[in-house]
Design an enzyme around this catalytic site. Structure first.
Site, PDB file in Angstrom:
ATOM      1  CB  CYS A 193     -24.947  19.384  30.542  1.00 32.55           C
ATOM      2  SG  CYS A 193     -24.052  19.180  28.885  1.00 32.55           S
ATOM      3  CG  HIS A 219     -28.829  16.588  27.221  1.00 31.15           C
ATOM      4  ND1 HIS A 219     -29.024  17.216  28.267  1.00 31.15           N
ATOM      5  CD2 HIS A 219     -27.393  16.385  26.992  1.00 31.15           C
ATOM      6  CE1 HIS A 219     -27.892  17.633  28.552  1.00 31.15           C
ATOM      7  NE2 HIS A 219     -27.001  17.144  27.888  1.00 31.15           N
ATOM      8  CD  GLU A 220     -26.006  12.895  25.128  1.00 34.43           C
ATOM      9  OE1 GLU A 220     -25.268  13.668  24.613  1.00 34.43           O
ATOM     10  OE2 GLU A 220     -26.210  13.106  26.184  1.00 34.43           O
ATOM     11  CG  HIS A 270     -24.270  17.983  23.652  1.00 33.19           C
ATOM     12  ND1 HIS A 270     -23.844  19.292  24.155  1.00 33.19           N
ATOM     13  CD2 HIS A 270     -24.737  17.352  24.679  1.00 33.19           C
ATOM     14  CE1 HIS A 270     -23.742  19.009  25.481  1.00 33.19           C
ATOM     15  NE2 HIS A 270     -24.353  17.962  25.680  1.00 33.19           N
TER      16      HIS A 270
HETATM   17 ZN    ZN Z   1     -24.617  17.453  27.703  1.00 25.81          ZN
END
Ligand code: ZN
Length: 190
Positions: A110, A152-153, A156
């Site tokens: 990341c 993953h995004e 966030h």
């Molecule tokens: Zn990330």
């Protein structure tokens, strides 16, 4: 304009970003932000970048997995990860659902946890409903590495980092990943 990448520990990475209205998406400030995020992601380099990573608590991320990133990887790695090129695109106010029961474990990194990677189990297939940069509704059906990038995004945007989901005993510096783990090839972060 290249933006500063926020590192873990900053509370902005732990908040849920707020949704954007159609008017906001079409505004000059958000259009400029998208352009700056695209530049920042490319320069990192990364395969995705979420607004909280540049200090904006918004439901907005950019994604791109260009063929140049994939062409230098060993073929068995590309096949194992089901990784194929993804054109630049923007996801806004996304809703993600997992499709099926299959999952896969691979190292991921990341841009907000710079210098480290760990094994993370992710669903192999996902469905995402969101808006694009023109505030039009789009549907994404993704598998393999692209499905991992989306998870993953979107994590966030909800205030989650991969370190919340990782196999903690695999957490490693990039250097040690190359030295001690056979998968060796470092992946691009997002
Ligand atoms: Zn990330």
């Amino acid at each position: 304009m290249k933006l500063k990448l926020i590192q873990t520990g900053d509370p902005v990475l732990r908040q849920r970003g707020r949704e954007l209205t159609r008017e906001e998406i079409l505004s000059g400030s958000i259009q400029n932000l998208i352009e700056s995020m695209r530049e920042t992601m490319r320069e990192a380099p990364g395969v995705g970048l979420a607004a909280p990573q540049i200090g904006e608590s918004l439901q907005l991320a950019v994604i791109e997995d260009p063929s140049e990133f994939i062409s230098h990887l060993p073929e068995e790695e590309v096949v194992a990860r089901e990784r194929s090129p993804v054109d630049f695109h923007v996801i806004i106010n996304p809703k993600l659902s997992v499709v099926g029961e299959s999952s896969a474990e691979f190292f991921e990194g990341c841009l907000s946890v710079e210098g480290f990677q760990a094994v993370v189990r992710r669903a192999l297939e996902v469905h995402v409903e969101c808006l694009n940069e023109r505030a039009e509704p789009i549907t994404i059906n993704a598998r393999g590495w692209y499905a991992r990038i989306l998870q993953h995004e979107i994590d966030h945007l909800d205030g989650h980092l991969y370190i919340d989901r990782m196999n903690t005993r695999t957490f490693t510096t990039n250097e040690n990943l190359v030295q001690f783990w056979k998968t060796a090839q470092e992946m691009e972060s997002s």
